[in-house]
Design a protein around this motif. Sequence first.
Motif, PDB file in Angstrom:
ATOM      1  N   VAL A   1       0.602  54.347  58.191  1.00 14.27           N
ATOM      2  CA  VAL A   1      -0.405  53.427  57.684  1.00 14.27           C
ATOM      3  C   VAL A   1      -0.574  52.278  58.679  1.00 14.27           C
ATOM      4  N   LYS A   2      -1.835  51.933  58.948  1.00 13.53           N
ATOM      5  CA  LYS A   2      -2.153  50.842  59.863  1.00 13.53           C
ATOM      6  C   LYS A   2      -2.774  49.695  59.087  1.00 13.53           C
ATOM      7  N   ASN A   3      -2.251  48.486  59.292  1.00 17.69           N
ATOM      8  CA  ASN A   3      -2.811  47.276  58.690  1.00 17.69           C
ATOM      9  C   ASN A   3      -3.987  46.823  59.544  1.00 17.69           C
ATOM     10  N   ASN A   4      -5.191  46.849  58.997  1.00 18.43           N
ATOM     11  CA  ASN A   4      -6.379  46.512  59.772  1.00 18.43           C
ATOM     12  C   ASN A   4      -6.417  45.044  60.190  1.00 18.43           C
TER      13      ASN A   4
ATOM     14  N   LYS B   1      -0.470  64.307  71.263  1.00 25.20           N
ATOM     15  CA  LYS B   1       0.961  64.208  71.541  1.00 25.20           C
ATOM     16  C   LYS B   1       1.529  65.613  71.693  1.00 25.20           C
ATOM     17  N   ASP B   2       2.444  65.762  72.609  1.00 25.74           N
ATOM     18  CA  ASP B   2       3.029  67.062  72.879  1.00 25.74           C
ATOM     19  C   ASP B   2       3.780  67.573  71.655  1.00 25.74           C
ATOM     20  N   GLU B   3       3.381  68.723  71.154  1.00 29.07           N
ATOM     21  CA  GLU B   3       4.016  69.398  70.024  1.00 29.07           C
ATOM     22  C   GLU B   3       4.019  68.551  68.745  1.00 29.07           C
ATOM     23  N   VAL B   4       2.994  67.720  68.583  1.00 33.30           N
ATOM     24  CA  VAL B   4       2.800  66.947  67.355  1.00 33.30           C
ATOM     25  C   VAL B   4       1.400  67.233  66.829  1.00 33.30           C
ATOM     26  N   LEU B   5       1.307  67.766  65.615  1.00 38.14           N
ATOM     27  CA  LEU B   5       0.010  68.069  65.020  1.00 38.14           C
ATOM     28  C   LEU B   5      -0.578  66.792  64.414  1.00 38.14           C
ATOM     29  N   ILE B   6      -1.728  66.357  64.929  1.00 40.94           N
ATOM     30  CA  ILE B   6      -2.370  65.126  64.484  1.00 40.94           C
ATOM     31  C   ILE B   6      -3.320  65.443  63.329  1.00 40.94           C
ATOM     32  N   GLY B   7      -3.136  64.775  62.198  1.00 37.97           N
ATOM     33  CA  GLY B   7      -4.001  64.976  61.044  1.00 37.97           C
ATOM     34  C   GLY B   7      -5.177  64.014  61.033  1.00 37.97           C
ATOM     35  N   GLY B   8      -5.972  64.072  59.982  1.00 38.51           N
ATOM     36  CA  GLY B   8      -7.157  63.234  59.864  1.00 38.51           C
ATOM     37  C   GLY B   8      -6.848  61.845  59.331  1.00 38.51           C
ATOM     38  N   LEU B   9      -7.916  61.065  59.114  1.00 34.28           N
ATOM     39  CA  LEU B   9      -7.796  59.671  58.696  1.00 34.28           C
ATOM     40  C   LEU B   9      -8.289  59.475  57.265  1.00 34.28           C
ATOM     41  N   ILE B  10      -7.633  58.561  56.544  1.00 34.10           N
ATOM     42  CA  ILE B  10      -8.101  58.094  55.240  1.00 34.10           C
ATOM     43  C   ILE B  10      -8.327  56.590  55.367  1.00 34.10           C
ATOM     44  N   PHE B  11      -9.532  56.139  54.998  1.00 32.92           N
ATOM     45  CA  PHE B  11      -9.905  54.745  55.215  1.00 32.92           C
ATOM     46  C   PHE B  11      -9.889  53.938  53.925  1.00 32.92           C
ATOM     47  N   LEU B  12      -9.286  52.757  53.998  1.00 33.26           N
ATOM     48  CA  LEU B  12      -9.410  51.724  52.985  1.00 33.26           C
ATOM     49  C   LEU B  12      -9.864  50.453  53.692  1.00 33.26           C
ATOM     50  N   GLU B  13     -10.339  49.465  52.932  1.00 35.95           N
ATOM     51  CA  GLU B  13     -10.826  48.240  53.561  1.00 35.95           C
ATOM     52  C   GLU B  13      -9.754  47.576  54.417  1.00 35.95           C
ATOM     53  N   LYS B  14      -8.520  47.584  53.944  1.00 35.69           N
ATOM     54  CA  LYS B  14      -7.444  46.882  54.654  1.00 35.69           C
ATOM     55  C   LYS B  14      -6.501  47.822  55.388  1.00 35.69           C
ATOM     56  N   TRP B  15      -6.665  49.129  55.200  1.00 34.26           N
ATOM     57  CA  TRP B  15      -5.687  50.077  55.717  1.00 34.26           C
ATOM     58  C   TRP B  15      -6.355  51.329  56.268  1.00 34.26           C
ATOM     59  N   ILE B  16      -5.716  51.948  57.257  1.00 33.66           N
ATOM     60  CA  ILE B  16      -6.093  53.280  57.720  1.00 33.66           C
ATOM     61  C   ILE B  16      -4.835  54.146  57.674  1.00 33.66           C
ATOM     62  N   ILE B  17      -4.916  55.254  56.979  1.00 34.08           N
ATOM     63  CA  ILE B  17      -3.765  56.127  56.758  1.00 34.08           C
ATOM     64  C   ILE B  17      -4.014  57.455  57.475  1.00 34.08           C
ATOM     65  N   ARG B  18      -2.987  57.987  58.081  1.00 29.96           N
ATOM     66  CA  ARG B  18      -3.114  59.268  58.771  1.00 29.96           C
ATOM     67  C   ARG B  18      -1.815  60.055  58.655  1.00 29.96           C
ATOM     68  N   SER B  19      -1.884  61.315  59.065  1.00 29.92           N
ATOM     69  CA  SER B  19      -0.713  62.182  58.967  1.00 29.92           C
ATOM     70  C   SER B  19      -0.392  62.807  60.315  1.00 29.92           C
ATOM     71  N   GLU B  20       0.860  63.183  60.458  1.00 40.05           N
ATOM     72  CA  GLU B  20       1.329  63.930  61.623  1.00 40.05           C
ATOM     73  C   GLU B  20       2.309  64.992  61.138  1.00 40.05           C
ATOM     74  N   LYS B  21       2.489  66.026  61.960  1.00 38.22           N
ATOM     75  CA  LYS B  21       3.544  66.997  61.696  1.00 38.22           C
ATOM     76  C   LYS B  21       4.245  67.303  63.010  1.00 38.22           C
ATOM     77  N   SER B  22       5.556  67.096  63.033  1.00 39.19           N
ATOM     78  CA  SER B  22       6.346  67.405  64.220  1.00 39.19           C
ATOM     79  C   SER B  22       7.671  68.000  63.783  1.00 39.19           C
ATOM     80  N   ASN B  23       8.177  68.908  64.593  1.00 43.55           N
ATOM     81  CA  ASN B  23       9.435  69.580  64.266  1.00 43.55           C
ATOM     82  C   ASN B  23       9.377  70.198  62.870  1.00 43.55           C
ATOM     83  N   ALA B  24       8.170  70.654  62.490  1.00 38.75           N
ATOM     84  CA  ALA B  24       7.919  71.309  61.192  1.00 38.75           C
ATOM     85  C   ALA B  24       8.089  70.368  60.002  1.00 38.75           C
TER      86      ALA B  24
END
Length: 221
Positions: free
Chosen positions: A117-120, A88-111
């Motif tokens: 969180v994604k429901n699997n 994404k333009d000017e959005v820092l994409i972070g890594g993933l954290i996995f759970l059986e039912k969920w996938i969690i990730r981070s972003e940074k934009s505008n500082a």
Amino acid sequence: VSIGQSSDEKYFFISTSDHNTSEQYYFSINEKKPQPKLIEKRKKGIIYSVTSWHEYFYCHTNENAEDFKIERCNDITNQNWEIYIAPKDEVLIGGLIFLEKWIIRSEKSNALGKLFVKNNETGIEEELIFSDEKIIVPGISLIQKDKNTDLVYLSYSSPKTPGKTYLFNLKTKEKKLVKEQEIPSGHNPDDYIVERLECASHDGRLVPITITRHKKTKIDG
């Protein structure tokens, strides 16, 4: 150089990197005499990190993505990568954290950092909002080795609020305060106001500025 297990604990990954390049090798935890295999040869300016989870390999990389992207494939030997989280333009994409039912990730934009969180089961992704404050530094960690849980630790701090950690239920959205940083000299967050401004730079770009002030401070120019 470092070594660690994949998220699903099926592989070991050996990572070696400097400030702007990386290279990663892998081998199965079942190998009696490990023969580490190279995932992708080091290239100047390219940083990548691979893990595996439920029959897929996930790669967090800045190749052709200045602020990173996440790709995945189901065969690490052929490596037919497909986009999982697009750049994404000017959005820092972070890594993933996995759970059986969920996938969690981070972003940074505008500082400002954000957690998603994604429901699997439903495939729906939403931002994790667990504070009324807008200007925060959020963080997340797992509560246990077993990934079959809805519970995580969410933490944050802000310019007016010392660090707080909550036990958070991803399913019910219930939260319980479990840790709070104490300021020995005393501190009342309600005494302070945090404002977010955008000011034009010499080239016209808007620069985000955070201002923290006591509520009794006179705004007199």
